[in-house]
Design a protein around this motif. Structure first.
Motif, PDB file in Angstrom:
ATOM      1  N   TYR A  79      18.679  31.228  57.305  1.00 30.81           N
ATOM      2  CA  TYR A  79      18.014  29.970  57.620  1.00 30.81           C
ATOM      3  C   TYR A  79      16.852  29.798  56.654  1.00 30.81           C
ATOM      4  O   TYR A  79      16.136  30.757  56.361  1.00 30.81           O
ATOM      5  CB  TYR A  79      17.439  29.971  59.034  1.00 30.81           C
ATOM      6  CG  TYR A  79      18.424  29.850  60.161  1.00 30.81           C
ATOM      7  CD1 TYR A  79      19.722  29.389  59.978  1.00 30.81           C
ATOM      8  CD2 TYR A  79      18.048  30.184  61.457  1.00 30.81           C
ATOM      9  CE1 TYR A  79      20.604  29.275  61.035  1.00 30.81           C
ATOM     10  CE2 TYR A  79      18.933  30.065  62.523  1.00 30.81           C
ATOM     11  CZ  TYR A  79      20.200  29.616  62.305  1.00 30.81           C
ATOM     12  OH  TYR A  79      21.077  29.500  63.355  1.00 30.81           O
ATOM     13  N   LEU A  80      16.640  28.587  56.187  1.00 28.95           N
ATOM     14  CA  LEU A  80      15.483  28.265  55.369  1.00 28.95           C
ATOM     15  C   LEU A  80      14.514  27.459  56.240  1.00 28.95           C
ATOM     16  O   LEU A  80      14.882  26.416  56.789  1.00 28.95           O
ATOM     17  CB  LEU A  80      15.877  27.435  54.145  1.00 28.95           C
ATOM     18  CG  LEU A  80      14.727  26.906  53.306  1.00 28.95           C
ATOM     19  CD1 LEU A  80      13.951  28.058  52.660  1.00 28.95           C
ATOM     20  CD2 LEU A  80      15.220  25.939  52.259  1.00 28.95           C
ATOM     21  N   TYR A  81      13.310  27.971  56.389  1.00 29.92           N
ATOM     22  CA  TYR A  81      12.258  27.289  57.137  1.00 29.92           C
ATOM     23  C   TYR A  81      11.320  26.623  56.136  1.00 29.92           C
ATOM     24  O   TYR A  81      11.027  27.189  55.090  1.00 29.92           O
ATOM     25  CB  TYR A  81      11.451  28.286  57.971  1.00 29.92           C
ATOM     26  CG  TYR A  81      12.213  28.872  59.129  1.00 29.92           C
ATOM     27  CD1 TYR A  81      12.007  28.409  60.421  1.00 29.92           C
ATOM     28  CD2 TYR A  81      13.137  29.887  58.939  1.00 29.92           C
ATOM     29  CE1 TYR A  81      12.700  28.943  61.491  1.00 29.92           C
ATOM     30  CE2 TYR A  81      13.834  30.438  60.006  1.00 29.92           C
ATOM     31  CZ  TYR A  81      13.613  29.958  61.276  1.00 29.92           C
ATOM     32  OH  TYR A  81      14.303  30.499  62.327  1.00 29.92           O
ATOM     33  N   SER A  82      10.838  25.427  56.474  1.00 29.54           N
ATOM     34  CA  SER A  82       9.934  24.704  55.575  1.00 29.54           C
ATOM     35  C   SER A  82       8.818  24.044  56.361  1.00 29.54           C
ATOM     36  O   SER A  82       8.994  23.659  57.516  1.00 29.54           O
ATOM     37  CB  SER A  82      10.691  23.618  54.811  1.00 29.54           C
ATOM     38  OG  SER A  82      11.708  24.173  54.032  1.00 29.54           O
ATOM     39  N   CYS A  83       7.689  23.877  55.682  1.00 26.38           N
ATOM     40  CA  CYS A  83       6.542  23.170  56.253  1.00 26.38           C
ATOM     41  C   CYS A  83       6.490  21.774  55.649  1.00 26.38           C
ATOM     42  O   CYS A  83       6.536  21.618  54.423  1.00 26.38           O
ATOM     43  CB  CYS A  83       5.252  23.920  55.942  1.00 26.38           C
ATOM     44  SG  CYS A  83       3.762  23.054  56.514  1.00 26.38           S
ATOM     45  N   VAL A  84       6.346  20.778  56.502  1.00 27.82           N
ATOM     46  CA  VAL A  84       6.297  19.394  56.020  1.00 27.82           C
ATOM     47  C   VAL A  84       4.955  19.060  55.371  1.00 27.82           C
ATOM     48  O   VAL A  84       4.864  18.126  54.579  1.00 27.82           O
ATOM     49  CB  VAL A  84       6.589  18.376  57.155  1.00 27.82           C
ATOM     50  CG1 VAL A  84       8.002  18.514  57.652  1.00 27.82           C
ATOM     51  CG2 VAL A  84       5.610  18.536  58.298  1.00 27.82           C
ATOM     52  N   LYS A  85       3.920  19.830  55.687  1.00 22.74           N
ATOM     53  CA  LYS A  85       2.593  19.521  55.147  1.00 22.74           C
ATOM     54  C   LYS A  85       2.342  20.215  53.798  1.00 22.74           C
ATOM     55  O   LYS A  85       2.073  19.556  52.800  1.00 22.74           O
ATOM     56  CB  LYS A  85       1.503  19.921  56.139  1.00 22.74           C
ATOM     57  CG  LYS A  85       0.107  19.562  55.667  1.00 22.74           C
ATOM     58  CD  LYS A  85      -0.935  19.894  56.697  1.00 22.74           C
ATOM     59  CE  LYS A  85      -2.316  19.528  56.172  1.00 22.74           C
ATOM     60  NZ  LYS A  85      -3.354  19.953  57.098  1.00 22.74           N
ATOM     61  N   CYS A  86       2.433  21.542  53.777  1.00 25.00           N
ATOM     62  CA  CYS A  86       2.062  22.268  52.552  1.00 25.00           C
ATOM     63  C   CYS A  86       3.264  22.668  51.701  1.00 25.00           C
ATOM     64  O   CYS A  86       3.102  23.137  50.582  1.00 25.00           O
ATOM     65  CB  CYS A  86       1.226  23.497  52.885  1.00 25.00           C
ATOM     66  SG  CYS A  86       2.154  24.872  53.605  1.00 25.00           S
ATOM     67  N   GLY A  87       4.481  22.501  52.236  1.00 27.82           N
ATOM     68  CA  GLY A  87       5.674  22.813  51.471  1.00 27.82           C
ATOM     69  C   GLY A  87       6.059  24.286  51.459  1.00 27.82           C
ATOM     70  O   GLY A  87       7.019  24.665  50.788  1.00 27.82           O
ATOM     71  N   HIS A  88       5.323  25.111  52.218  1.00 25.35           N
ATOM     72  CA  HIS A  88       5.665  26.539  52.273  1.00 25.35           C
ATOM     73  C   HIS A  88       7.097  26.699  52.775  1.00 25.35           C
ATOM     74  O   HIS A  88       7.538  25.992  53.668  1.00 25.35           O
ATOM     75  CB  HIS A  88       4.691  27.291  53.194  1.00 25.35           C
ATOM     76  CG  HIS A  88       5.065  28.714  53.415  1.00 25.35           C
ATOM     77  ND1 HIS A  88       4.991  29.661  52.428  1.00 25.35           N
ATOM     78  CD2 HIS A  88       5.538  29.346  54.517  1.00 25.35           C
ATOM     79  CE1 HIS A  88       5.396  30.828  52.914  1.00 25.35           C
ATOM     80  NE2 HIS A  88       5.733  30.655  54.175  1.00 25.35           N
ATOM     81  N   ARG A  89       7.806  27.661  52.156  1.00 24.59           N
ATOM     82  CA  ARG A  89       9.194  27.916  52.536  1.00 24.59           C
ATOM     83  C   ARG A  89       9.362  29.404  52.830  1.00 24.59           C
ATOM     84  O   ARG A  89       8.715  30.245  52.220  1.00 24.59           O
ATOM     85  CB  ARG A  89      10.133  27.502  51.416  1.00 24.59           C
ATOM     86  CG  ARG A  89      10.063  26.002  51.128  1.00 24.59           C
ATOM     87  CD  ARG A  89      10.790  25.633  49.893  1.00 24.59           C
ATOM     88  NE  ARG A  89      12.227  25.849  50.101  1.00 24.59           N
ATOM     89  CZ  ARG A  89      13.173  25.190  49.495  1.00 24.59           C
ATOM     90  NH1 ARG A  89      12.864  24.270  48.620  1.00 24.59           N
ATOM     91  NH2 ARG A  89      14.429  25.438  49.718  1.00 24.59           N
ATOM     92  N   SER A  90      10.257  29.686  53.770  1.00 22.13           N
ATOM     93  CA  SER A  90      10.527  31.070  54.147  1.00 22.13           C
ATOM     94  C   SER A  90      12.003  31.187  54.509  1.00 22.13           C
ATOM     95  O   SER A  90      12.585  30.271  55.077  1.00 22.13           O
ATOM     96  CB  SER A  90       9.652  31.435  55.354  1.00 22.13           C
ATOM     97  OG  SER A  90       9.950  32.726  55.804  1.00 22.13           O
ATOM     98  N   VAL A  91      12.587  32.332  54.169  1.00 25.52           N
ATOM     99  CA  VAL A  91      14.004  32.557  54.460  1.00 25.52           C
ATOM    100  C   VAL A  91      14.127  33.641  55.522  1.00 25.52           C
ATOM    101  O   VAL A  91      13.466  34.681  55.444  1.00 25.52           O
ATOM    102  CB  VAL A  91      14.766  32.993  53.182  1.00 25.52           C
ATOM    103  CG1 VAL A  91      16.191  33.386  53.509  1.00 25.52           C
ATOM    104  CG2 VAL A  91      14.750  31.870  52.165  1.00 25.52           C
TER     105      VAL A  91
END
Length: 111
Positions: A79-91
């Motif tokens: 799964y790829l998680y993303s933040c709508v504000k800062c754009g941080h991404r995590s797998v």
């Protein structure tokens, strides 16, 4: 039943329909409940960088390897998680706790 029979005596035909409004439909109420639970879960999940609510799955990658032949399957690998504000991404690898897929779901082993 008596209401139906009374109407049938007064009219040539009577139609009975299911009330599909959510407040009277248990199936729809369950779906709405689950959607609400998912929304609350999303709101409570904050971005680890900026703490903005809504850090959630934005993409799903298939390719979980087959236990027998080790080739990629169509099952979820990450799964790829993303933040709508800062754009941080995590797998998150193997989000369902599986490292390998059963050969039953492999297009190579079970075409």
């Amino acid at each position: 039943t008596s209401t139906f029979l009374n109407l049938l005596q007064k009219r040539k035909s009577v139609f009975v329909e299911t009330d599909m409004r959510a407040m009277f439909n248990p199936t729809r109420m369950k779906v709405i409940t689950r959607a609400t639970e998912k929304l609350v879960e999303k709101i409570l999940t904050e971005c680890p960088i900026c703490n903005t609510p809504g850090f959630s799955v934005t993409d799903i990658k298939s390719g979980l390897p087959c236990k027998l032949c080790k080739l990629p399957t169509k099952s979820t690998l990450e799964y790829l998680y993303s933040c709508v504000k800062c754009g941080h991404r995590s797998v998150k690898l193997n989000p369902n706790g599986k490292e390998f897929e059963d050969p039953m779901y492999c297009d190579n082993c079970n075409p």
